[in-house]
Scaffold this active site. Structure first.
Site, short mmCIF file in Angstrom:
data_model
loop_
_atom_site.label_atom_id
_atom_site.label_comp_id
_atom_site.label_asym_id
_atom_site.label_seq_id
_atom_site.Cartn_x
_atom_site.Cartn_y
_atom_site.Cartn_z
N ASP A 37 0.85 -1.20 0.00
CA ASP A 37 0.00 0.00 0.00
C ASP A 37 0.88 1.24 0.00
O ASP A 37 1.89 1.29 0.70
CB ASP A 37 -0.92 0.01 1.23
CG ASP A 37 -2.19 0.81 1.00
OD1 ASP A 37 -2.07 2.04 0.80
OD2 ASP A 37 -3.28 0.23 1.03
N ALA A 123 -10.17 -6.32 -8.05
CA ALA A 123 -11.34 -5.63 -7.48
C ALA A 123 -11.72 -4.53 -8.46
O ALA A 123 -11.17 -3.43 -8.45
CB ALA A 123 -11.00 -5.06 -6.11
N TYR A 154 -11.25 6.88 -13.33
CA TYR A 154 -11.57 5.68 -12.54
C TYR A 154 -12.38 4.68 -13.36
O TYR A 154 -12.01 3.50 -13.45
CB TYR A 154 -12.34 6.10 -11.30
CG TYR A 154 -12.65 4.96 -10.35
CD1 TYR A 154 -11.63 4.32 -9.64
CD2 TYR A 154 -13.95 4.53 -10.13
CE1 TYR A 154 -11.89 3.29 -8.75
CE2 TYR A 154 -14.24 3.51 -9.24
CZ TYR A 154 -13.21 2.89 -8.56
OH TYR A 154 -13.49 1.87 -7.68
N THR A 184 -20.22 -0.15 -1.03
CA THR A 184 -19.90 -0.91 0.17
C THR A 184 -19.67 0.08 1.32
O THR A 184 -19.14 1.17 1.10
CB THR A 184 -18.67 -1.78 -0.06
OG1 THR A 184 -18.89 -2.63 -1.20
CG2 THR A 184 -18.36 -2.65 1.15
#
Length: 348
Positions: A37, A123, A154, A184
């Protein structure tokens, strides 16, 4: 264990909201986990509780860098690619980086999966459907996306990432899975991420005016994070390739107005509602068709919206309460320039 060896999973974007919950689930399943990350939107505090676990390692690196994938030494069984800012304010703040994360980052992680003979999961997002003209959205729908608008970095980035992923599969270079994730929510969301649930909850708790964009008549479908992670784990574990993307989300659809009303009731807030113009290319309707997930994975959301909102509200309420105890830091947090001895020990 596989052949007497502990299995290893790489989670890119593992310090983020969803990624940190995925790291929890994989460790609970007995995996060693290497989290990659850059900490742009991910947060160390999401992973602080994992710091004492010798099976967990966090590497601060950017998957855009070609050297990032080389940090995973030893055998790797699973590669999860959750690396990318996911809320409009975050991904629009640096659109070039957003696009490159989806394209170059995905290529680098696919190359890692190819080199390690590991299974790869991308994902992806319901944003590949754009502002849909088909409702609900099934995986067969090609979408209605503005390729030059402010959300394109995006939306089109994730569409390109899907293309790369399935090109690797068609060439026999990697075994792949693609999850199209719908809205989510849950604990570890950032208060400043600009998503509707975090916005409304934090504003209600503070007694601030609640911002509603447009009329509030636009619809969304909200999946609690535990259900979403369960879907990701099931999809990765599926022995037979689904042969295409899989929608993961909650098919219970409600308007933004209805969501605000429910959050106000649960918090007891007296906040006023103020309206602002709808952002450019904001989808008017969003609801997943999850028939394939049900059939192939035996998956469906289980957490009701009220229960999930109560847990989310409790998280944000606690997060705003001052704490006097010192935070537990990652003393062994390593930068992506190299891989010291402890990280080598994490991957066999």
């Amino acid at each position: 264990m596989r052949n007497g060896k502990q299995r290893t999973a790489v989670v890119a974007g593992g310090a983020g909201f969803i990624g940190s919950h995925l790291c929890d689930a994989l460790l609970a399943d007995g995996y060693r986990v290497l989290c990659l990350d850059n900490l742009r939107t991910g947060r160390r505090e999401n992973l602080q509780h994992l710091a004492p676990d010798p099976r967990f390692d966090l590497m601060e690196t950017d998957v855009i860098a070609p050297t990032s994938a080389s940090l995973a030494r030893g055998s790797v069984d699973l590669v999860f690619n959750l690396a990318c800012a996911a809320s409009p304010p975050q991904y629009q703040s640096d659109p070039e980086h957003t696009m490159l994360t989806s394209v170059l980052g995905t290529r680098n992680l696919l190359a890692l999966a190819e080199r390690k003979a590991a299974r790869f999961l991308l994902a992806s997002t319901s944003e590949v459907y754009g502002d849909p003209e088909v409702h609900p959205q099934a995986e067969s729908y090609w979408g209605h996306v503005n390729p030059t608008g402010p959300r394109a970095c995006y939306d089109e980035g994730k569409r390109a990432a899907e293309t790369l992923t399935f090109d690797f599969a068609r060439a026999g270079r990697a075994e792949v899975r693609v999850a199209r994730i719908f809205n989510t929510y849950g604990p570890r969301m950032r208060a400043d991420d600009g998503r509707v649930v975090s916005n409304v909850v934090t504003q209600a708790l503070a007694g601030d005016d609640i911002t509603v964009y447009g009329t509030g008549g636009q619809t969304r479908s909200f999946c609690y994070v535990d259900d979403l992670v369960d879907g990701l784990v099931r999809l990765m574990a599926c022995r037979t390739s689904p042969g295409g993307p899989i929608n993961l989300g909650n098919p219970a659809e409600l308007t933004v107005r209805q969501l605000v009303t429910q959050i106000l009731a649960l918090t007891g807030s007296r906040s006023r509602i103020v309206r602002k113009p709808l952002p450019v290319d904001d989808p008017q309707r969003r609801r997943p068709d999850i028939a394939r997930a049900k059939a192939l994975l035996g998956w469906a959301p289980r957490v009701a919206l009220e229960e999930g909102l109560e847990k989310t509200i409790a998280y944000f309420a606690e997060a705003t309460t001052p704490r006097h105890a010192p935070a537990v830091g990652f003393g062994a947090l390593r930068k992506g320039a190299g891989l010291p001895a402890k990280a080598e020990a994490v991957t066999p």
